[in-house]
Design an enzyme around this catalytic site. Structure first.
Site, mmCIF file in Angstrom:
data_model
loop_
_atom_site.group_PDB
_atom_site.id
_atom_site.type_symbol
_atom_site.label_atom_id
_atom_site.label_comp_id
_atom_site.label_asym_id
_atom_site.label_seq_id
_atom_site.Cartn_x
_atom_site.Cartn_y
_atom_site.Cartn_z
ATOM 1 N N LYS A 180 42.196 -48.563 -24.236
ATOM 2 C CA LYS A 180 42.483 -48.708 -22.804
ATOM 3 C C LYS A 180 42.978 -50.136 -22.608
ATOM 4 O O LYS A 180 42.220 -51.096 -22.603
ATOM 5 C CB LYS A 180 41.182 -48.477 -22.006
ATOM 6 C CG LYS A 180 41.338 -47.998 -20.605
ATOM 7 C CD LYS A 180 41.776 -48.974 -19.549
ATOM 8 C CE LYS A 180 41.023 -50.235 -19.288
ATOM 9 N NZ LYS A 180 41.900 -51.245 -18.630
ATOM 10 N N SER A 234 36.694 -60.911 -19.808
ATOM 11 C CA SER A 234 35.870 -61.940 -19.176
ATOM 12 C C SER A 234 34.395 -61.748 -19.519
ATOM 13 O O SER A 234 33.954 -60.643 -19.849
ATOM 14 C CB SER A 234 36.060 -61.878 -17.663
ATOM 15 O OG SER A 234 35.647 -60.609 -17.204
ATOM 16 N N GLU A 255 34.355 -60.259 -27.068
ATOM 17 C CA GLU A 255 35.083 -61.530 -27.174
ATOM 18 C C GLU A 255 35.390 -61.964 -25.756
ATOM 19 O O GLU A 255 36.171 -61.309 -25.063
ATOM 20 C CB GLU A 255 36.392 -61.340 -27.950
ATOM 21 C CG GLU A 255 36.210 -60.952 -29.397
ATOM 22 C CD GLU A 255 35.538 -62.026 -30.227
ATOM 23 O OE1 GLU A 255 35.581 -63.215 -29.844
ATOM 24 O OE2 GLU A 255 34.945 -61.681 -31.249
ATOM 25 N N CYS A 289 42.141 -67.702 -24.001
ATOM 26 C CA CYS A 289 40.692 -67.901 -24.106
ATOM 27 C C CYS A 289 40.397 -69.207 -24.833
ATOM 28 O O CYS A 289 39.340 -69.792 -24.653
ATOM 29 C CB CYS A 289 40.052 -66.721 -24.826
ATOM 30 S SG CYS A 289 40.888 -66.303 -26.351
HETATM 31 P P1 NAD Z 1 38.661 -58.563 -17.586
HETATM 32 O O1 NAD Z 1 37.249 -58.668 -18.061
HETATM 33 O O2 NAD Z 1 38.905 -58.535 -16.132
HETATM 34 O O3 NAD Z 1 39.348 -57.254 -18.174
HETATM 35 C C1 NAD Z 1 39.417 -57.006 -19.553
HETATM 36 C C2 NAD Z 1 39.520 -55.504 -19.782
HETATM 37 O O4 NAD Z 1 38.301 -54.887 -19.372
HETATM 38 C C3 NAD Z 1 40.621 -54.815 -18.980
HETATM 39 O O5 NAD Z 1 41.228 -53.823 -19.772
HETATM 40 C C4 NAD Z 1 39.854 -54.182 -17.835
HETATM 41 O O6 NAD Z 1 40.482 -53.048 -17.278
HETATM 42 C C5 NAD Z 1 38.570 -53.794 -18.521
HETATM 43 N N1 NAD Z 1 37.412 -53.612 -17.637
HETATM 44 C C6 NAD Z 1 37.159 -54.220 -16.452
HETATM 45 N N2 NAD Z 1 35.986 -53.783 -15.938
HETATM 46 C C7 NAD Z 1 35.483 -52.887 -16.828
HETATM 47 C C8 NAD Z 1 34.297 -52.093 -16.878
HETATM 48 N N3 NAD Z 1 33.390 -52.134 -15.912
HETATM 49 N N4 NAD Z 1 34.098 -51.295 -17.938
HETATM 50 C C9 NAD Z 1 35.001 -51.237 -18.940
HETATM 51 N N5 NAD Z 1 36.153 -51.953 -18.944
HETATM 52 C C10 NAD Z 1 36.387 -52.772 -17.904
HETATM 53 O O7 NAD Z 1 39.434 -59.771 -18.292
HETATM 54 P P2 NAD Z 1 40.976 -60.174 -18.121
HETATM 55 O O8 NAD Z 1 41.129 -60.843 -16.796
HETATM 56 O O9 NAD Z 1 41.849 -59.040 -18.467
HETATM 57 O O10 NAD Z 1 41.140 -61.260 -19.294
HETATM 58 C C11 NAD Z 1 40.844 -62.598 -19.137
HETATM 59 C C12 NAD Z 1 39.536 -62.943 -19.803
HETATM 60 O O11 NAD Z 1 39.586 -62.547 -21.177
HETATM 61 C C13 NAD Z 1 39.240 -64.430 -19.845
HETATM 62 O O12 NAD Z 1 37.901 -64.653 -19.517
HETATM 63 C C14 NAD Z 1 39.505 -64.817 -21.300
HETATM 64 O O13 NAD Z 1 38.815 -65.954 -21.743
HETATM 65 C C15 NAD Z 1 39.091 -63.592 -21.998
HETATM 66 N N6 NAD Z 1 39.693 -63.515 -23.342
HETATM 67 C C16 NAD Z 1 38.886 -63.731 -24.416
HETATM 68 C C17 NAD Z 1 39.407 -63.719 -25.702
HETATM 69 C C18 NAD Z 1 38.524 -63.942 -26.890
HETATM 70 O O14 NAD Z 1 38.902 -63.550 -27.980
HETATM 71 N N7 NAD Z 1 37.360 -64.562 -26.750
HETATM 72 C C19 NAD Z 1 40.776 -63.464 -25.886
HETATM 73 C C20 NAD Z 1 41.573 -63.258 -24.767
HETATM 74 C C21 NAD Z 1 41.011 -63.275 -23.496
#
Ligand code: NAD
Length: 500
Positions: A180, A234, A255, A289
C-alpha cells in the site's frame, strides 16, 4: 498486455490483473510543484480490496515459497534490467508526482535498481550456518524459512526506493506481498510493480492496493492472514501500527522519524562542512528521514560557518524539479507546507534567530505549488522545539556547542536516533563520535544523508523498533530461523546429559 492505467485512471494490481477498486472511490494525484497538473487518478481502496489482495497473496504463497531462491532471483534480475532501461522516464514521472529535483529522482530510481540487484544476488546466498553438534554422529545446521504474506506500507519521500527496499528482500526470501504506497506518490510504485509483472512474476505474488492509511493501510495491518508488516513513515503512525500488530504477535518493522545532526568541530574543513550541511539540510527540500535539520557548530568557528551557510542557503534556486537549474523543489502537499510555516512561527516565538527564509514562496509560477524558502534559525538552544521535533521541510536549526562532549550530548538529546555526522580532521574525535553517537547511521566528513543499499539502514529510539532495512539485515527480517538437528548415531542421545 494489460497496463496499470487507461487515460490517467490507475487500478489496483491483484492476482496478476489490473482491477478497479471495489470501493469505487478514487483520488487525484497532482504535481506538488504545479497543482494544475494532474498526474493520474488512483484507487482509494477499502478493506474489501485489501481482503481480495491478501487472499491472492496467500494462495500464491503456496507455490512461490517452493520455487528455488535462485529462480525467484532470476525474475528480479529480469525486472531490474527493465527498470534500468526506463530509469529516465520513471525519474521524470517521480519529479512530477513528488517534486524533488531530477538529479534526486534519478538517485531514487537508482536506489531501487541497486537494491534489486543486491537482493537478486541473495537468491544464490540466503546463507544459514552449519555447526558441530556437541554429540557424536549428529549434524546441526540453521536454515532460513519464508514467513508468508507481507503487508508493506510506504511513505511519499522515496516513492520507488522504499517500496523496493521492502519488496525485493521479501520476494527473494519466498514471501508474497501486498503493498500500500503513500497516497501522495503512488505512480512510482506502480512503475515498479509493472516491471516485476513484465519480468514474469507469477500472479498473486505481488499485489498493489492504492489508498489512504485508515481505509487501506489499517485493514492490511489488522489482517489475520498477514503475519509480517513492514512500515516506513511517521512515528505517530508507527505507534498505531505497533499497537495493532502486538496483540497477535505479528512481525513488524518500523522505520520512522528523525532529527539528525551534523557536528562541525573547530578543526573541520569548513568549505566541506558547509557543502555537506546545505545538501543534508535542503536536499529533497529537507523531506528526508535522514535530513540534517540540526547543525551543532563549535563556538570558535560558529560565526564563520553561519555566515557562509546562510549565504548559500539564501541563494538556493527553488522551483520545478524538472528545470536543471533548480536546486530545491516544493513541499509534498499543502499540509506539509502549513507544518513548515507553523514551525517558523514556533521558532520565532521561542527566541531562535531567523537568519534567512521563513516564508512561503508564491510569486509567479511558484503560486501553483507548495514552495517554501530555505530557512535557517541561528542561536538555537538544544531543547527548543525547532531543535527537537521533526519538521520535515527546508528548515535548519543551528546550535552553538563548546566541544565534542557537549556536541555528542546535544546530538543524542532528542527522541530520535537515525543519522548523525561529524566534520573533523582529528582522528580521536572521529572515533569517539563513531562510538558515542547513539544513532543507526554515523558519517564522518559527510552529511547525514546518502545511505548505500548493502549496509543496514535504520535508527534507534523513536526512529525504529530494533530492525534494520537493506543489506543482510533485511533478509533477517523477512525470514525466520529454523535450527535442524540430524542424529545418525542410531541411538537416543540426550543433549546436555549424555556427554557430561
Ligand atoms: P505517514 O506516517 O503519514 O504515512 C506513511 C504511510 O502510512 C502511508 O502509506 C500512509 O497511508 C500509511 N498510514 C497512515 N495511517 C495509517 C494507519 N493508521 N494504518 C496503516 N497505515 C497508515 O508518513 P509520511 O508523511 O508518508 O512520511 C513521512 C515520515 O516518514 C517522516 O516522519 C519520515 O521521517 C518518515 N520516514 C522514515 C524513514 C526511515 O527509514 N526511518 C524513511 C522515509 C521516511
Amino acid at each position: 498486455m494489460a497496463t496499470a492505467s487507461a487515460s490517467h485512471a490507475y487500478k489496483n494490481f491483484i492476482n496478476g490483473e489490473w482491477v478497479a477498486p471495489r470501493s469505487g472511490k478514487t483520488l487525484e494525484n497532482r504535481n506538488p510543484g504545479n497543482t494544475d497538473e494532474l498526474i493520474g487518478i488512483f484507487p482509494l481502496s477499502s478493506r474489501e480490496d485489501v481482503d481480495v489482495a491478501v487472499s491472492a497473496a496467500k494462495e500464491a504463497y503456496k507455490t512461490w515459497r517452493l520455487i528455488p531462491a535462485p529462480k525467484r532471483a532470476e525474475i528480479l534480475f529480469r525486472a531490474v534490467e527493465l527498470l534500468v532501461k526506463r530509469k529516465e522516464e520513471f525519474s521524470r514521472d517521480m519529479t512530477r508526482e513528488m517534486g524533488k529535483v531530477l538529479a534526486e529522482t534519478r538517485g531514487d530510481v537508482q536506489e531501487a535498481i541497486d537494491m534489486t540487484y543486491y537482493m537478486a544476488g541473495e537468491g544464490r546466498r540466503l546463507f544459514g550456518q552449519t555447526t558441530p553438534s556437541e554429540l557424536p554422529n549428529k549434524f546441526a545446521m540453521s536454515l532460513r524459512q519464508s514467513i508468508g504474506v507481507c503487508g508493506l506500507i510506504t511513505p511519499w519521500n522515496f516513492p520507488m526506493a522504499i517500496p523496493a527496499w521492502k519488496m525485493m528482500p521479501a520476494l527473494v526470501c519466498g514471501n508474497t506481498l501486498v503493498i500500500k504506497p503513500a497516497e501522495d506518490t503512488p505512480l512510482s510504485t506502480y512503475h515498479l510493480v509493472e516491471m516485476l509483472s513484465e519480468a514474469g512474476l507469477p500472479p498473486g505474488v505481488v499485489n498493489l492496493v492504492g489508498g489512504d492509511g485508515p481505509d487501506a493501510g489499517a485493514p492490511l495491518t489488522k489482517h489475520a492472514d498477514v503475519p509480517v508488516i513492514s512500515f516506513t513513515g511517521s512515528t505517530s503512525t508507527g505507534r498505531i501500527i505497533a499497537e495493532t500488530c502486538a496483540p497477535t504477535f505479528k512481525h513488524y518493522s518500523l522505520e520512522m522519524g528523525g532529527k539528525n545532526i551534523i557536528l562541525v568541530m573547530d578543526d573541520a574543513n569548513l568549505d566541506l562542512a558547509v557543502d555537506g550541511a546545505i545538501w543534508g539540510g535542503f536536499g529533497t527540500t529537507g523531506q528526508r528521514c535522514t535530513a540534517a535539520s540540526r547543525v551543532g557548530i563549535h563556538k570558535s568557528v560558529y560565526k564563520e560557518f553561519v555566515g557562509r551557510f546562510v549565504e548559500r542557503a539564501a541563494k538556493l534556486r527553488v522551483g520545478n524539479g524538472l528545470d536543471p537549474s533548480v536546486e530545491m523543489g516544493p513541499c509534498i502537499n499543502e499540509q506539509q507546507l502549513q507544518t513548515v510555516m507553523s514551525y517558523v512561527e514556533i521558532g520565532v516565538k521561542e527566541g531562535a534567530k531567523l537568519l534567512t527564509g521563513g516564508h512561503r514562496l508564491a510569486g509567479g509560477e511558484l503560486a501553483k505549488g507548495w514552495f517554501h524558502e530555505p530557512t535557517v534559525f541561528g542561536d538555537c538552544q538544544p531543547k527548543m522545539r525547532v531543535a527537537q521535533e521533526e519538521i520535515f521541510g527546508p528548515v535548519v536549526s543551528l546550535i552553538p556547542i563548546d566541544g565534542l562532549e557537549q556536541g555528542i550530548a546535544v546530538a543524542n538529546g532528542v527522541p530520535y536516533g537515525l543519522s548523525a555526522s561529524i566534520y573533523t580532521r582529528d582522528v580521536n574525535h572521529a572515533f569517539a563520535a563513531m562510538r558515542d553517537l547513539y544513532t543507526g547511521i554515523v558519517y564522518v566528513n559527510a552529511p547525514t544523508i546518502g545511505a548505500e543499499t548493502h549496509l543496514p539502514f535504520g535508527g534507534t529510539k523513536q526512529t525504529g523498533n530494533g530492525h534494520r532495512e537493506a543489506a543482510v539485515a533485511a533478509i533477517d527480517f523477512f525470514t525466520e530461523w529454523k535450527s535442524v538437528y540430524i542424529d545418525y548415531s542410531d541411538k537416543l542421545q540426550r543433549a546436555q546429559i549424555d556427554n557430561n
